[in-house]
Design a protein around this motif. Structure first.
Motif, PDB file in Angstrom:
ATOM      1  N   ASP A  80     -15.248  20.516   8.369  1.00  0.00           N
ATOM      2  CA  ASP A  80     -14.388  20.336   9.254  1.00  0.00           C
ATOM      3  C   ASP A  80     -14.852  19.961  10.685  1.00  0.00           C
ATOM      4  O   ASP A  80     -14.205  19.089  11.302  1.00  0.00           O
ATOM      5  N   LEU A  81     -16.076  20.291  11.060  1.00  0.00           N
ATOM      6  CA  LEU A  81     -16.595  20.355  12.457  1.00  0.00           C
ATOM      7  C   LEU A  81     -17.351  18.764  12.288  1.00  0.00           C
ATOM      8  O   LEU A  81     -17.123  18.024  13.401  1.00  0.00           O
ATOM      9  N   HIS A  82     -17.891  18.450  11.101  1.00  0.00           N
ATOM     10  CA  HIS A  82     -18.430  17.176  11.166  1.00  0.00           C
ATOM     11  C   HIS A  82     -17.216  16.192  11.051  1.00  0.00           C
ATOM     12  O   HIS A  82     -17.253  14.905  11.792  1.00  0.00           O
ATOM     13  N   GLU A  83     -16.180  16.339  10.846  1.00  0.00           N
ATOM     14  CA  GLU A  83     -15.128  15.434  10.740  1.00  0.00           C
ATOM     15  C   GLU A  83     -14.545  15.281  11.943  1.00  0.00           C
ATOM     16  O   GLU A  83     -14.112  14.347  12.286  1.00  0.00           O
ATOM     17  N   ASN A  84     -14.593  16.381  12.632  1.00  0.00           N
ATOM     18  CA  ASN A  84     -13.979  16.318  14.201  1.00  0.00           C
ATOM     19  C   ASN A  84     -14.943  15.470  14.997  1.00  0.00           C
ATOM     20  O   ASN A  84     -14.394  14.796  15.797  1.00  0.00           O
ATOM     21  N   MET A  85     -16.340  15.600  14.670  1.00  0.00           N
ATOM     22  CA  MET A  85     -17.180  14.949  15.391  1.00  0.00           C
ATOM     23  C   MET A  85     -16.991  13.170  15.096  1.00  0.00           C
ATOM     24  O   MET A  85     -16.982  12.606  16.143  1.00  0.00           O
ATOM     25  N   ALA A  86     -16.817  13.028  13.776  1.00  0.00           N
ATOM     26  CA  ALA A  86     -16.551  11.683  13.658  1.00  0.00           C
ATOM     27  C   ALA A  86     -15.384  11.076  14.161  1.00  0.00           C
ATOM     28  O   ALA A  86     -15.291   9.938  14.490  1.00  0.00           O
ATOM     29  N   ALA A  87     -14.191  11.920  14.277  1.00  0.00           N
ATOM     30  CA  ALA A  87     -12.983  11.716  14.912  1.00  0.00           C
ATOM     31  C   ALA A  87     -13.214  11.245  16.425  1.00  0.00           C
ATOM     32  O   ALA A  87     -12.623  10.240  16.883  1.00  0.00           O
ATOM     33  N   GLU A  88     -13.832  11.804  17.091  1.00  0.00           N
ATOM     34  CA  GLU A  88     -14.263  11.787  18.561  1.00  0.00           C
ATOM     35  C   GLU A  88     -15.059  10.711  18.626  1.00  0.00           C
ATOM     36  O   GLU A  88     -14.756   9.701  19.676  1.00  0.00           O
ATOM     37  N   GLN A  89     -15.852  10.219  17.762  1.00  0.00           N
ATOM     38  CA  GLN A  89     -16.593   9.081  17.744  1.00  0.00           C
ATOM     39  C   GLN A  89     -15.539   7.813  17.405  1.00  0.00           C
ATOM     40  O   GLN A  89     -15.784   6.833  18.195  1.00  0.00           O
ATOM     41  N   LYS A  90     -14.698   7.798  16.674  1.00  0.00           N
ATOM     42  CA  LYS A  90     -13.917   6.699  16.266  1.00  0.00           C
ATOM     43  C   LYS A  90     -12.816   6.715  17.546  1.00  0.00           C
ATOM     44  O   LYS A  90     -12.768   5.338  17.964  1.00  0.00           O
ATOM     45  N   ALA A  91     -12.624   7.664  18.137  1.00  0.00           N
ATOM     46  CA  ALA A  91     -11.706   7.740  19.229  1.00  0.00           C
ATOM     47  C   ALA A  91     -12.437   7.022  20.375  1.00  0.00           C
ATOM     48  O   ALA A  91     -11.927   5.852  21.268  1.00  0.00           O
ATOM     49  N   ARG A  92     -13.712   7.365  20.519  1.00  0.00           N
ATOM     50  CA  ARG A  92     -14.485   6.793  21.607  1.00  0.00           C
ATOM     51  C   ARG A  92     -14.496   5.187  21.435  1.00  0.00           C
ATOM     52  O   ARG A  92     -14.430   4.654  22.720  1.00  0.00           O
ATOM     53  N   SER A  93     -15.042   4.721  20.431  1.00  0.00           N
ATOM     54  CA  SER A  93     -14.949   3.502  19.981  1.00  0.00           C
ATOM     55  C   SER A  93     -13.707   2.542  20.183  1.00  0.00           C
ATOM     56  O   SER A  93     -13.686   1.425  20.733  1.00  0.00           O
TER      57      SER A  93
END
Length: 142
Positions: A80-93
């Motif tokens: 879940d933390l990896h998923e959250n980190m990926a979501a943050e990167q998608k939001a950033r882009s």
């Protein structure tokens, strides 16, 4: 989450993400509230207008409504933390692409602020992931 620090990070970032939705909604509202109908049509928003007038309705760039299906959860703290980190990167882009599309300095500045917060969230989730790994790898005594 297995440790109080992780629960705290999730609560803090989750609360801030709701505020991000509110900030984006305010941006959109301010951009369309006084727009003449002809401008709305030229922008390709006539379908949106027909369904919602100038009211806020959370949709993606293609008009698909926001849904909780966008949020992934497995129940495993590391996953879940990896998923959250990926979501943050998608939001950033996504913020980066919106900045590239914007010709309004105030809108761009707001989007830059939001983009930077996504970077901070990614870092906080990374720190939390390290703490969770340490906790899970620690020998347990009962």
């Amino acid at each position: 989450m297995p440790i109080p620090q992780a629960k705290g990070v999730l609560t803090d970032i989750g609360t801030e993400e709701l505020a991000h939705m509110e900030i984006v909604a305010t941006l959109v509202y301010n951009l369309i509230k006084d727009a003449p109908l002809e401008e709305i049509k030229r922008a390709g928003l006539d379908g949106y207008y027909a369904d919602h007038d100038r009211a806020l309705y959370f949709v993606n760039a293609e008009g698909a409504p926001w849904t909780a299906a966008y949020i992934q959860s497995k129940g495993d703290p590391v996953t879940d933390l990896h998923e959250n980190m990926a979501a943050e990167q998608k939001a950033r882009s996504t913020y980066e692409y919106l900045i590239q599309l914007s010709d309004d300095p105030d809108v761009s500045d707001t989007l830059k602020f939001l983009r930077e917060r996504e970077v901070v969230h990614f870092q906080r989730f990374g720190e939390t992931l390290n703490l969770v790994h340490e906790y899970l790898e620690r020998k347990k005594y009962y």
